[in-house]
Write a protein that holds these residues in place. Structure first.
Motif, PDB file in Angstrom:
ATOM      1  N   SER A 156       0.875  -1.188  -0.125  1.00 20.98           N
ATOM      2  CA  SER A 156      -0.036  -0.055   0.002  1.00 20.98           C
ATOM      3  C   SER A 156       0.909   1.273  -0.081  1.00 20.98           C
ATOM      4  O   SER A 156       2.006   1.463   0.562  1.00 20.98           O
ATOM      5  CB  SER A 156      -0.895  -0.113   1.172  1.00 20.98           C
ATOM      6  OG  SER A 156       0.001   0.268   2.411  1.00 20.98           O
ATOM      7  N   ASP A 157       0.071   2.315  -0.482  1.00 19.65           N
ATOM      8  CA  ASP A 157       1.031   3.753  -0.511  1.00 19.65           C
ATOM      9  C   ASP A 157       1.340   3.966   1.057  1.00 19.65           C
ATOM     10  O   ASP A 157       2.110   4.650   1.229  1.00 19.65           O
ATOM     11  CB  ASP A 157       0.172   4.624  -1.184  1.00 19.65           C
ATOM     12  CG  ASP A 157      -0.086   4.461  -2.577  1.00 19.65           C
ATOM     13  OD1 ASP A 157       0.824   3.791  -3.110  1.00 19.65           O
ATOM     14  OD2 ASP A 157      -1.201   4.961  -3.224  1.00 19.65           O
ATOM     15  N   GLU A 158       0.456   3.608   1.881  1.00 15.06           N
ATOM     16  CA  GLU A 158       0.516   4.021   3.333  1.00 15.06           C
ATOM     17  C   GLU A 158       1.835   3.330   3.953  1.00 15.06           C
ATOM     18  O   GLU A 158       2.651   3.899   4.311  1.00 15.06           O
ATOM     19  CB  GLU A 158      -0.756   3.594   4.033  1.00 15.06           C
ATOM     20  CG  GLU A 158      -0.536   3.968   5.399  1.00 15.06           C
ATOM     21  CD  GLU A 158      -1.725   3.599   6.249  1.00 15.06           C
ATOM     22  OE1 GLU A 158      -1.702   3.574   7.603  1.00 15.06           O
ATOM     23  OE2 GLU A 158      -2.909   3.191   5.820  1.00 15.06           O
ATOM     24  N   LEU A 159       1.919   2.100   3.499  1.00 14.38           N
ATOM     25  CA  LEU A 159       3.015   1.319   3.895  1.00 14.38           C
ATOM     26  C   LEU A 159       4.427   1.882   3.293  1.00 14.38           C
ATOM     27  O   LEU A 159       5.507   1.845   3.958  1.00 14.38           O
ATOM     28  CB  LEU A 159       2.827  -0.192   3.731  1.00 14.38           C
ATOM     29  CG  LEU A 159       3.577  -1.208   4.552  1.00 14.38           C
ATOM     30  CD1 LEU A 159       3.084  -0.993   5.958  1.00 14.38           C
ATOM     31  CD2 LEU A 159       3.183  -2.511   4.386  1.00 14.38           C
ATOM     32  N   ARG A 160       4.233   2.306   2.099  1.00 12.39           N
ATOM     33  CA  ARG A 160       5.408   2.842   1.259  1.00 12.39           C
ATOM     34  C   ARG A 160       5.896   3.981   1.934  1.00 12.39           C
ATOM     35  O   ARG A 160       7.068   4.354   2.135  1.00 12.39           O
ATOM     36  CB  ARG A 160       5.146   2.939  -0.308  1.00 12.39           C
ATOM     37  CG  ARG A 160       5.332   1.649  -1.019  1.00 12.39           C
ATOM     38  CD  ARG A 160       5.059   1.926  -2.708  1.00 12.39           C
ATOM     39  NE  ARG A 160       4.660   0.933  -3.219  1.00 12.39           N
ATOM     40  CZ  ARG A 160       5.765   0.025  -3.662  1.00 12.39           C
ATOM     41  NH1 ARG A 160       7.005   0.334  -3.223  1.00 12.39           N
ATOM     42  NH2 ARG A 160       5.302  -1.206  -4.124  1.00 12.39           N
ATOM     43  N   GLN A 161       4.988   4.745   2.254  1.00 10.79           N
ATOM     44  CA  GLN A 161       5.369   6.195   3.015  1.00 10.79           C
ATOM     45  C   GLN A 161       5.779   5.879   4.320  1.00 10.79           C
ATOM     46  O   GLN A 161       6.701   6.621   4.700  1.00 10.79           O
ATOM     47  CB  GLN A 161       3.779   7.014   3.222  1.00 10.79           C
ATOM     48  CG  GLN A 161       4.080   8.462   3.406  1.00 10.79           C
ATOM     49  CD  GLN A 161       4.850   9.307   2.560  1.00 10.79           C
ATOM     50  OE1 GLN A 161       5.029   9.090   1.419  1.00 10.79           O
ATOM     51  NE2 GLN A 161       5.441  10.244   3.046  1.00 10.79           N
ATOM     52  N   LYS A 162       5.221   5.107   5.292  1.00  6.42           N
ATOM     53  CA  LYS A 162       5.954   4.783   6.498  1.00  6.42           C
ATOM     54  C   LYS A 162       7.168   4.081   6.391  1.00  6.42           C
ATOM     55  O   LYS A 162       8.041   4.281   7.231  1.00  6.42           O
ATOM     56  CB  LYS A 162       4.899   3.834   7.156  1.00  6.42           C
ATOM     57  CG  LYS A 162       5.191   3.408   8.484  1.00  6.42           C
ATOM     58  CD  LYS A 162       4.217   2.573   9.352  1.00  6.42           C
ATOM     59  CE  LYS A 162       4.491   2.151  10.628  1.00  6.42           C
ATOM     60  NZ  LYS A 162       3.719   1.237  11.392  1.00  6.42           N
ATOM     61  N   HIS A 163       7.571   3.195   5.383  1.00  9.25           N
ATOM     62  CA  HIS A 163       8.801   2.523   5.216  1.00  9.25           C
ATOM     63  C   HIS A 163       9.478   2.953   3.992  1.00  9.25           C
ATOM     64  O   HIS A 163       9.825   2.314   3.145  1.00  9.25           O
ATOM     65  CB  HIS A 163       8.508   1.129   5.271  1.00  9.25           C
ATOM     66  CG  HIS A 163       8.024   0.675   6.707  1.00  9.25           C
ATOM     67  ND1 HIS A 163       8.549   0.517   7.897  1.00  9.25           N
ATOM     68  CD2 HIS A 163       6.770   0.162   6.759  1.00  9.25           C
ATOM     69  CE1 HIS A 163       8.029  -0.081   8.710  1.00  9.25           C
ATOM     70  NE2 HIS A 163       6.649  -0.178   8.254  1.00  9.25           N
TER      71      HIS A 163
END
Length: 143
Positions: free
Chosen positions: A35-42
């Protein structure tokens, strides 16, 4: 008789080709959705991003759920960066100052990669724990 043998040989090769082609077409490539959220977080480091690395390039074999990926440790880092001896040799020019972080006067080439380097957050320079005033003269930012 020669035509029959030639036909049989050609049919054999054609059958092998069809079998191999059918096998190739049924092979599936596993896709892991991140997910984009996971890519942003990591986020990954710019130099790895420039090489078009994706999560699965380092976290290979860690399952289908990227939120459960674990740190890759030295084995993962050295799968691309060759060996600790290789890394020490790359920075050998720093040995004259006794400032080679991959061949330190205290630990030699034995430090774990993640004692200084982090992929998903800012890296730290462990040397600064004792040498905070000297390190800026020795080296730049830890990648």
């Amino acid at each position: 008789m020669k035509k029959l043998k030639l036909t049989a040989i050609l049919m054999c090769f054609f059958s092998i080709y069809l079998f191999a082609a059918a096998d190739i077409n049924t092979t599936t490539v596993k896709t892991i959705v991140i997910s984009d959220e996971l890519r942003q977080k990591h986020k990954i480091k710019p130099h790895h991003e420039h090489l078009a690395f994706d999560c699965i390039d380092c976290h290979e074999g860690q399952g289908d759920d990227p939120s459960k990926f674990k740190a890759i440790g030295d084995k993962g880092c050295l799968s691309c960066h060759k060996s600790k001896a290789f890394m020490a040799q790359r920075l050998k020019f720093m040995d004259t100052l006794k400032a080679n972080p991959h061949n330190s006067v205290h630990d030699g080439p034995t430090l774990y990669c993640d004692e200084c380097h982090f992929e998903h957050k800012q890296s730290t320079n462990m040397c600064t724990e004792c040498h905070e005033h000297e390190v800026p003269q020795w080296m730049g930012v830890t990648p």
